[in-house]
Design a protein around this motif. Structure first.
Motif, PDB file in Angstrom:
ATOM      1  N   LEU A 104      12.733  12.686  -5.797  1.00 37.39           N
ATOM      2  CA  LEU A 104      11.469  13.253  -5.337  1.00 37.39           C
ATOM      3  C   LEU A 104      11.422  14.775  -5.462  1.00 37.39           C
ATOM      4  CD1 LEU A 104      10.640  11.171  -2.134  1.00 37.39           C
ATOM      5  CD2 LEU A 104       9.321  11.246  -4.242  1.00 37.39           C
ATOM      6  N   GLY A 105      12.555  15.387  -5.687  1.00 37.90           N
ATOM      7  CA  GLY A 105      12.620  16.847  -5.745  1.00 37.90           C
ATOM      8  C   GLY A 105      11.649  17.433  -6.754  1.00 37.90           C
ATOM      9  N   GLY A 106      10.807  18.370  -6.305  1.00 36.80           N
ATOM     10  CA  GLY A 106       9.861  19.042  -7.179  1.00 36.80           C
ATOM     11  C   GLY A 106       8.643  18.233  -7.549  1.00 36.80           C
ATOM     12  N   LYS A 107       8.487  17.036  -7.002  1.00 37.06           N
ATOM     13  CA  LYS A 107       7.369  16.170  -7.381  1.00 37.06           C
ATOM     14  C   LYS A 107       6.353  15.972  -6.269  1.00 37.06           C
ATOM     15  CE  LYS A 107      10.109  13.342 -10.607  1.00 37.06           C
ATOM     16  NZ  LYS A 107      10.525  11.961 -10.931  1.00 37.06           N
ATOM     17  N   LEU A 108       6.582  16.554  -5.104  1.00 39.13           N
ATOM     18  CA  LEU A 108       5.748  16.238  -3.957  1.00 39.13           C
ATOM     19  C   LEU A 108       4.450  17.049  -3.946  1.00 39.13           C
ATOM     20  CD1 LEU A 108       8.335  15.671  -1.103  1.00 39.13           C
ATOM     21  CD2 LEU A 108       6.973  13.994  -2.313  1.00 39.13           C
ATOM     22  N   THR A 109       3.506  16.614  -4.765  1.00 37.38           N
ATOM     23  CA  THR A 109       2.151  17.160  -4.706  1.00 37.38           C
ATOM     24  C   THR A 109       1.439  16.558  -3.493  1.00 37.38           C
ATOM     25  OG1 THR A 109       1.282  15.351  -6.052  1.00 37.38           O
ATOM     26  CG2 THR A 109       2.095  17.307  -7.215  1.00 37.38           C
ATOM     27  N   ARG A 110       0.206  16.965  -3.263  1.00 32.45           N
ATOM     28  CA  ARG A 110      -0.544  16.415  -2.134  1.00 32.45           C
ATOM     29  C   ARG A 110      -0.681  14.895  -2.265  1.00 32.45           C
ATOM     30  NH1 ARG A 110      -3.016  16.857   3.021  1.00 32.45           N
ATOM     31  NH2 ARG A 110      -4.369  15.057   3.092  1.00 32.45           N
ATOM     32  N   THR A 111      -0.964  14.422  -3.472  1.00 29.02           N
ATOM     33  CA  THR A 111      -1.083  12.975  -3.698  1.00 29.02           C
ATOM     34  C   THR A 111       0.218  12.271  -3.378  1.00 29.02           C
ATOM     35  OG1 THR A 111      -2.751  13.292  -5.427  1.00 29.02           O
ATOM     36  CG2 THR A 111      -1.539  11.202  -5.435  1.00 29.02           C
ATOM     37  N   HIS A 112       1.331  12.845  -3.851  1.00 33.11           N
ATOM     38  CA  HIS A 112       2.637  12.221  -3.609  1.00 33.11           C
ATOM     39  C   HIS A 112       3.017  12.277  -2.133  1.00 33.11           C
ATOM     40  CE1 HIS A 112       2.816  12.578  -7.969  1.00 33.11           C
ATOM     41  NE2 HIS A 112       3.828  11.729  -7.967  1.00 33.11           N
ATOM     42  N   CYS A 113       2.637  13.341  -1.434  1.00 31.55           N
ATOM     43  CA  CYS A 113       2.917  13.436   0.000  1.00 31.55           C
ATOM     44  C   CYS A 113       2.186  12.340   0.773  1.00 31.55           C
ATOM     45  CB  CYS A 113       2.512  14.804   0.538  1.00 31.55           C
ATOM     46  SG  CYS A 113       3.713  16.107   0.214  1.00 31.55           S
ATOM     47  N   THR A 114       0.932  12.093   0.406  1.00 34.23           N
ATOM     48  CA  THR A 114       0.164  11.041   1.077  1.00 34.23           C
ATOM     49  C   THR A 114       0.777   9.674   0.784  1.00 34.23           C
ATOM     50  OG1 THR A 114      -1.834  12.386   0.781  1.00 34.23           O
ATOM     51  CG2 THR A 114      -2.138  10.089   1.416  1.00 34.23           C
ATOM     52  N   ALA A 115       1.164   9.460  -0.478  1.00 36.34           N
ATOM     53  CA  ALA A 115       1.809   8.195  -0.831  1.00 36.34           C
ATOM     54  C   ALA A 115       3.132   8.041  -0.088  1.00 36.34           C
ATOM     55  CB  ALA A 115       2.051   8.131  -2.342  1.00 36.34           C
ATOM     56  N   LEU A 116       3.867   9.143   0.052  1.00 36.51           N
ATOM     57  CA  LEU A 116       5.136   9.099   0.779  1.00 36.51           C
ATOM     58  C   LEU A 116       4.900   8.784   2.252  1.00 36.51           C
ATOM     59  CD1 LEU A 116       8.187   9.478   0.891  1.00 36.51           C
ATOM     60  CD2 LEU A 116       7.827  11.944   1.098  1.00 36.51           C
ATOM     61  N   ALA A 117       3.852   9.370   2.835  1.00 35.75           N
ATOM     62  CA  ALA A 117       3.528   9.086   4.231  1.00 35.75           C
ATOM     63  C   ALA A 117       3.238   7.599   4.431  1.00 35.75           C
ATOM     64  CB  ALA A 117       2.336   9.926   4.672  1.00 35.75           C
ATOM     65  N   TYR A 118       2.558   6.999   3.464  1.00 36.72           N
ATOM     66  CA  TYR A 118       2.288   5.554   3.507  1.00 36.72           C
ATOM     67  C   TYR A 118       3.590   4.762   3.418  1.00 36.72           C
ATOM     68  CZ  TYR A 118       1.227   1.016   1.341  1.00 36.72           C
ATOM     69  OH  TYR A 118       1.194  -0.320   1.023  1.00 36.72           O
ATOM     70  N   LEU A 119       4.471   5.179   2.489  1.00 32.26           N
ATOM     71  CA  LEU A 119       5.735   4.459   2.310  1.00 32.26           C
ATOM     72  C   LEU A 119       6.635   4.563   3.531  1.00 32.26           C
ATOM     73  CD1 LEU A 119       6.439   5.474  -1.398  1.00 32.26           C
ATOM     74  CD2 LEU A 119       5.793   3.209  -0.570  1.00 32.26           C
ATOM     75  N   LEU A 120       6.527   5.665   4.267  1.00 27.64           N
ATOM     76  CA  LEU A 120       7.323   5.800   5.492  1.00 27.64           C
ATOM     77  C   LEU A 120       7.006   4.688   6.479  1.00 27.64           C
ATOM     78  CD1 LEU A 120       7.207   9.661   6.140  1.00 27.64           C
ATOM     79  CD2 LEU A 120       9.105   8.321   5.239  1.00 27.64           C
ATOM     80  N   GLN A 121       5.815   4.094   6.346  1.00 25.28           N
ATOM     81  CA  GLN A 121       5.418   3.025   7.259  1.00 25.28           C
ATOM     82  C   GLN A 121       5.753   1.640   6.744  1.00 25.28           C
ATOM     83  OE1 GLN A 121       1.280   3.400   8.363  1.00 25.28           O
ATOM     84  NE2 GLN A 121       1.473   5.552   8.927  1.00 25.28           N
ATOM     85  N   VAL A 122       5.714   1.463   5.411  1.00 24.74           N
ATOM     86  CA  VAL A 122       5.811   0.096   4.891  1.00 24.74           C
ATOM     87  C   VAL A 122       7.002  -0.165   3.980  1.00 24.74           C
ATOM     88  CG1 VAL A 122       3.312  -0.168   5.014  1.00 24.74           C
ATOM     89  CG2 VAL A 122       4.344   0.558   2.872  1.00 24.74           C
ATOM     90  N   SER A 123       7.649   0.880   3.452  1.00 24.01           N
ATOM     91  CA  SER A 123       8.701   0.655   2.460  1.00 24.01           C
ATOM     92  C   SER A 123       9.997   0.189   3.104  1.00 24.01           C
ATOM     93  CB  SER A 123       8.968   1.950   1.676  1.00 24.01           C
ATOM     94  OG  SER A 123      10.097   1.795   0.847  1.00 24.01           O
ATOM     95  N   PRO A 124      10.643  -0.829   2.534  1.00 22.58           N
ATOM     96  CA  PRO A 124      11.968  -1.240   3.030  1.00 22.58           C
ATOM     97  C   PRO A 124      12.990  -0.115   2.929  1.00 22.58           C
ATOM     98  CG  PRO A 124      11.060  -2.876   1.512  1.00 22.58           C
ATOM     99  CD  PRO A 124      10.182  -1.670   1.430  1.00 22.58           C
ATOM    100  N   GLU A 125      12.774   0.839   1.996  1.00 27.91           N
ATOM    101  CA  GLU A 125      13.709   1.954   1.840  1.00 27.91           C
ATOM    102  C   GLU A 125      13.750   2.827   3.089  1.00 27.91           C
ATOM    103  OE1 GLU A 125      15.667   2.378  -0.839  1.00 27.91           O
ATOM    104  OE2 GLU A 125      14.824   0.509  -1.592  1.00 27.91           O
ATOM    105  N   CYS A 126      12.687   2.791   3.868  1.00 25.70           N
ATOM    106  CA  CYS A 126      12.603   3.673   5.043  1.00 25.70           C
ATOM    107  C   CYS A 126      12.779   2.924   6.348  1.00 25.70           C
ATOM    108  CB  CYS A 126      11.260   4.388   5.051  1.00 25.70           C
ATOM    109  SG  CYS A 126      10.940   5.367   3.579  1.00 25.70           S
ATOM    110  N   SER A 127      12.991   1.613   6.302  1.00 23.99           N
ATOM    111  CA  SER A 127      13.038   0.842   7.544  1.00 23.99           C
ATOM    112  C   SER A 127      14.247   1.198   8.397  1.00 23.99           C
ATOM    113  CB  SER A 127      13.034  -0.660   7.226  1.00 23.99           C
ATOM    114  OG  SER A 127      14.133  -0.995   6.402  1.00 23.99           O
ATOM    115  N   GLU A 128      15.405   1.370   7.781  1.00 26.37           N
ATOM    116  CA  GLU A 128      16.607   1.717   8.531  1.00 26.37           C
ATOM    117  C   GLU A 128      16.891   3.213   8.478  1.00 26.37           C
ATOM    118  OE1 GLU A 128      18.254  -0.363  10.382  1.00 26.37           O
ATOM    119  OE2 GLU A 128      17.013  -2.070   9.766  1.00 26.37           O
ATOM    120  N   GLU A 129      16.740   3.808   7.289  1.00 27.60           N
ATOM    121  CA  GLU A 129      17.065   5.217   7.103  1.00 27.60           C
ATOM    122  C   GLU A 129      16.081   5.830   6.117  1.00 27.60           C
ATOM    123  OE1 GLU A 129      21.266   6.846   6.374  1.00 27.60           O
ATOM    124  OE2 GLU A 129      20.384   6.851   4.376  1.00 27.60           O
TER     125      GLU A 129
END
Length: 1109
Positions: free
Chosen positions: A662-687
């Motif tokens: 993700l380094g250097g790629k977090l535009t506003r669109t990517h930040c919003t998508a990341l915020a969504y993934l923080l809620q639903v992605s299995p990658e973020c469920s434990e850590e």
């Protein structure tokens, strides 16, 4: 059986209530036998009502009774003195009634006449209490029958109701007060609050401590569909059966939707209307007996509660507006002696001032374990439950939504129906698909029985018309925050009431009946939102005015796109997010897979493919717009894209998150998508790993979403002190869910440490803080130490490589003197020196909670080590002590050895990379009886030291781990003999599970000796023989051992000159070995082609074994 026969003989079967048999109670009197009447007549009036006399007579009434009895000469002066000398009021009343009972019937008649003339209401309560209570309980059992139908909305079965508990909470969070119920659940992933106390339903009205008072006003909150009304019903049933709150005489449950029909009411009239069997409500509301008023569903109350403008009222007979009546009851102006229990959705609950609420509780949703149990309960046969569970695990959004029991029921019955009916297109993957199938299923299931099964495209026009009218009702109800509807409301929106009794109506609507009115509500809030979206979806294709203005004229809006854009704008502007789920469904209805189940119910026009592409572009533009902070409104746009099945951006960000790109790629669109993934992605469920990709601006934009992560890794982001101010505000927030945070390898100085210290003073969730490799220095350590003296939550903190020096060590030592929560402290590589170690050692003499202390690379020397050794003689709570690389010589080792003979707690001592020689090893050998783990890597213990340690281990009964990596022997010619010694130790040991003999030049003979030991050893799990030049012969010996050994799981033969032949021996040996899960054959001159042959052979013989070659 006789009782049922009796009922059937005296009652017309048509007059019986059509509920369960066990809920039926005969309210007609049964003639009492002559013997019973005679027994009742034999009991005097005082004896018959003894308990109520003691319970209800007040002090003034007792004083009057004593004076009256003295005048009648029924009480002597001595007897009066005896009564007055009693302790509590009940004891004094008991003494008086005992004296008067001995004079029956004269005593009973006198007391009865006095009470009737002095306080007629009290007299009636004493004489009529038991019959009134019994009649009321029987009526409530009829009103709240035990649910038993698993296909009714929500998990209403008794076993699920009885298992629900309440959580005591300090207050409502900002998220609860401001956001949509589903968004609350999604943002927190359905996680329960940390460090909250559980409260059993039976203790709802009890004081929390011996010195506290019972609560007068209790408020219970929970999101829609969590089971608030179910819990109230369960409580009422338990009380009516005499199982809980037996000291409460009357429980009076009211539903707020019932109160919507009244304009002006008095408290007494309210009770009379709700409970017609209560002929004298004044007795119940007098305050003499304990009464509980339950007001269920504040969010369904249409009148605004205004506690600042409400007209005060203290007269229970005076009629006031319904909202003023409720306000005065909660405030305590009316019925101040009655307990009040209010239930509500969280956002509406904030209307009640916090100062009026004595106890705030929250109903938790289903945990994953409870979801699985619920599925098993509903599908006990076959593998339907396990198939649904597998689908939930692979679609986290459904798992999170199933936190709400009602949605869990919707998911279960819909998926179960699809699986059992042979649906071939796979289970739904979006919420819109789920609810489309649910409505289609309920329409079919609601058809009258006896007909042939019908297909969705053959459903009659009644269901289609009903769907349209229900959708209109749902949509405009949603705009008005209206969730219950009267019969008048239904007719106003074109709903044909008879048609709701079958087909789709019975599937999505619930009818509520009360003695005074009838109301309707949707099965769940999300069902209302889905039907509203179907109405808007259809109407927007032909409407020429704004659909959001129901009655007023508006500027023309022609075409679906204008209406769709209008809905999105309204959603983005709604601060409470009440249109969020509606626009998700609206977007989802553009997806063909979502509308296909409703083909027979929705009047579809031409294919919406072009509109879907246009909507995806609009949503993607919205994803990149907005302010500096990513709000939940913006996150909802990502949910809309998910429903639309246009997920390219979301998948791209998720892939970068998974691989750390993700380094250097977090535009506003990517930040919003990341915020969504923080809620639903299995990658973020434990850590949630956001290392090496964030800066100040991205942290600021993601701050509201980071709040709900549980384990956050923010390593190597070059954070400076300004970011610590942001993270400090995050940790200080009431909504904070963070339990672990790693800020390692950043650029945090003492100013950043100060910001974190302020947060730690108020934070109640963080248990692990990693600050390794920063630059906080001694000053920063002091700031954090002051906070740790007060913080009672943090259990582990890592200060490694922060240059805190002796001054910082002194501050941390003071923490250990007062803090009773800290379990692990890492101050490795901080130059604390011998003086710093002495400070910590002094604190260890009194500290009894710290179990792990890491002091490696701190220049402690023998003086610091001696101080720690002295502390170990009295401290028995420390389990692990790391003293690696501290220039400890034999002198320091001797001090440690003496301490270990007295210490009864230490199980792991790390002395790697010190200057321990032969004498030190011998001393340690004497103390080994008391240790379970010993690390002596890279020390010059020599031949004699090895032999001494081996001798000790033959009788040692506790050592589980042995590390002798790169040990310097005095004479290399003795290496093989020493390895043979260790092999014999391996044969004798009954507990040791890990041997590391890396780089000790064991050679061929050493490997053969170790192989012989492996043939008989039953405890060793891990063997590390890296860098020992065992060659082909050694490999052959080990291969033979592997054919019989059944305990070894990990074998490292890296860099041992095995060659191709040696590797083949090992590979073929694994055919008979079923326990080895890891083997490393790297660096053995096998070659690329040989490596493939060996790797394939191992995988064939042992497919579960991980091979590194």
């Amino acid at each position: 059986m006789e009782r049922n026969t009796h009922y059937n003989s005296i009652l017309d079967r048509n007059k019986r209530i059509a509920w369960q048999e066990d809920c039926y109670v005969d309210l007609q009197s049964i003639p009492t036998s002559t013997s019973t009447k005679g027994e009742m007549e034999d009991v005097g009036w005082i004896q018959k009502h003894q308990g109520h006399l003691q319970r209800f007579i007040t002090t003034p009434l007792l004083e009057g009774a004593l004076s009256h009895m003295r005048k009648l000469e029924l009480l002597s002066q001595g007897e009066e003195a005896k009564v007055q000398a009693g302790g509590q009021l009940q004891e004094r009343v008991g003494t008086l009634t005992s004296i008067l009972a001995s004079m029956d019937p004269q005593g009973s008649n006198a007391l009865q006449a006095f009470l009737e003339n002095s306080d007629s209401q009290m007299y009636r309560l004493i004489t009529m209490h038991d019959p009134m209570v019994q009649e009321h309980k029987e009526a409530l059992l009829l009103q709240y029958p035990t649910p038993s139908d698993s296909l009714s909305p929500g998990p209403c079965s008794p076993e699920f109701s009885s298992s629900r508990i309440l959580l005591l909470v300090d207050g409502l969070s900002d998220l609860q007060q401001k956001e949509h119920d589903l968004m609350q659940v999604e943002a927190t992933r359905g996680a329960r609050r940390h460090h909250v106390r559980q409260l059993a339903l039976a203790k709802l009205l009890e004081p929390l401590t011996r010195v506290s008072l019972p609560p007068r006003v209790s408020l219970t909150v929970g999101v829609a569909g969590i089971g608030k009304s179910t819990l109230v019903g369960h409580f009422v049933r338990l009380w009516s059966r005499g199982e809980i709150c037996t000291d409460v005489s009357f429980v009076l449950p009211f539903a707020f939707w019932e109160l919507n029909t009244g304009e002006k009411l008095s408290a007494e009239r309210l009770v009379k209307l709700a409970f017609p069997h209560m002929t004298d409500p004044s007795l119940v509301l007098s305050g003499t007996c304990r009464t509980l008023l339950i007001f269920d569903g504040l969010d369904e109350f249409r009148c605004p509660l205004d506690f600042s403008e409400a007209v005060p009222c203290t007269d229970p007979k005076k009629e006031v507006s319904v909202d003023d009546l409720v306000t005065n009851i909660i405030r305590g102006n009316l019925l101040p002696e009655a307990a009040v229990w209010v239930t509500s959705r969280p956002a509406v609950a904030s209307l009640i001032p916090g100062g009026l609420v004595d106890r705030l509780t929250e109903i938790p949703g289903f945990s994953p374990k409870e979801i699985r149990l619920f599925l098993s309960h509903n599908f006990p046969k076959g593998d339907t439950a396990s198939q649904i569970w597998t689908h939930l695990e692979s679609n986290k959004i459904f798992m999170v939504m199933s936190y709400m029991p009602c949605i869990c029921w919707i998911v279960a019955v819909t998926f179960g129906y699809l699986l059992e009916s042979g649906w071939q297109e796979g289970l739904p993957r979006t919420c819109t698909e789920l609810y489309s199938h649910f409505c289609a299923m309920r329409a079919e299931a609601g058809e009258p029985r006896g007909r042939e099964p019908i297909k969705m495209d053959q459903l009659n026009g009644n269901n289609r018309k009903l769907l349209g009218s229900l959708g209109r009702l749902a949509f405009y109800g949603l705009l008005k925050h209206k969730y219950t509807f009267s019969e008048q409301d239904m007719r106003a929106y074109g709903v044909d009431l008879p048609s709701t009794q079958g087909g789709l109506g019975t599937g999505v609507l619930i009818r509520e009946d009360s003695p005074n009115c009838v109301a309707y509500r949707f099965t769940h809030l999300t069902v209302q939102e889905f039907l509203a979206a179907t109405y808007y979806h259809i109407c927007s294709k032909r409407a020429i005015f704004d659909l959001f203005t129901e009655s007023a004229m508006s500027w023309p809006k022609i075409g679906f796109q204008n209406h769709f854009r209008s809905a999105l704008q309204r959603s983005q502007q709604a601060e409470d997010g009440h249109l969020d789920v509606f626009v998700r469904f609206l977007a989802g209805l553009l997806c063909p897979a979502a509308v296909r189940p409703l083909a027979g119910l929705l009047a579809q026009g031409k294919d919406d493919g072009g509109q879907r592409v246009w909507a995806a572009g609009l949503l993607q533009d919205l994803l990149g717009s907005g302010g500096a902070v990513v709000s939940l409104r913006s996150v909802n746009v990502a949910y809309c894209l998910q429903e639309l099945q246009h997920t390219e951006v979301l998948r791209s960000v998720e892939e970068d998150l998974r691989c750390g790109g993700l380094g250097g790629k977090l535009t506003r669109t990517h930040c919003t998508a990341l915020a969504y993934l923080l809620q639903v992605s299995p990658e973020c469920s434990e850590e949630t790993n956001l290392s090496a990709c964030l800066d100040y601006s991205t942290v600021k934009s993601l701050l509201p979403q980071l709040l709900y992560c549980s384990h956050l890794r923010l390593e190597n982001n070059h954070f400076k002190d300004d970011v610590m101010e942001l993270l400090g505000s995050l940790l200080s927030a009431k909504d904070c869910h963070l339990q672990k945070i790693s800020l390692a390898e950043n650029a945090i100085s003492n100013k950043g440490a100060k910001a974190l210290s302020r947060a730690l003073l108020v934070n109640r969730t963080l248990i692990t803080l990693d600050l390794r490799s920063n630059n906080i220095g001694s000053k920063g350590a002091k700031f954090l130490a002051e906070a740790l003296k007060m913080n009672q939550v943090l259990v582990s903190i890592n200060f490694q490589n922060n240059l805190i020096e002796e001054e910082g060590a002194r501050a941390l030592a003071e923490v250990l003197l007062s803090n009773r929560k800290l379990v692990s402290l890492n101050v490795q590589k901080n130059c604390i020196g011998a003086d710093g170690a002495k400070r910590i050692a002094e604190a260890l003499k009194t500290n009894r909670t710290l179990t792990e202390l890491i002091l490696s690379s701190n220049q402690l020397g023998d003086k610091g080590t001696a101080a720690l050794a002295q502390a170990l003689t009295v401290n028995h709570s420390l389990h692990s002590l790391h003293l690696q690389s501290n220039s400890i010589s034999n002198k320091g080792m001797t001090a440690l050895t003496k301490a270990l003979r007295l210490n009864r707690g230490l199980i792991c001592l790390n002395l790697r990379e010190n200057s321990i020689g032969v004498e030190g090893a011998k001393d340690m050998a004497k103390a080994l009886q008391e240790n379970s783990s010993l690390r002596l890597q890279e020390n010059a213990i020599g031949d004699e030291g090895v032999v001494a340690l081996a001798g000790a281990l033959k009788t040692n009964a506790s050592l589980c781990t042995l590390w002798l990596v790169f040990v310097a022997f005095i004479s290399n010619e003795c290496v093989c003999s020493h390895v043979c010694v260790w092999s014999r130790v391996c044969v004798c040991s009954r507990v040791c599970s890990l041997y590391s003999l890396q780089g000790v030049s064991a050679g061929r003979s050493g490997a053969i000796s170790m192989a012989e030991a492996l043939m008989v050893n039953k405890t060793l799990h891990t063997l590390d023989l890296r860098g020992n030049s065992i060659g082909m012969e050694g490999a052959k010996a080990l291969a033979n051992a592997l054919k019989t050994n059944r305990t070894l799981k990990s074998l490292n033969l890296q860099e041992n000159s095995l060659g191709m032949d040696g590797a083949i021996f090992i590979a073929t040996a694994l055919k008979g070995n079923h326990q080895l899960t890891y083997i490393n054959l790297q660096g053995n001159g096998i070659g690329e082609s040989g490596a493939k042959v060996i790797s394939d052979a191992i995988r064939t013989n042992s497919p579960d074994c991980v091979v590194e070659i």
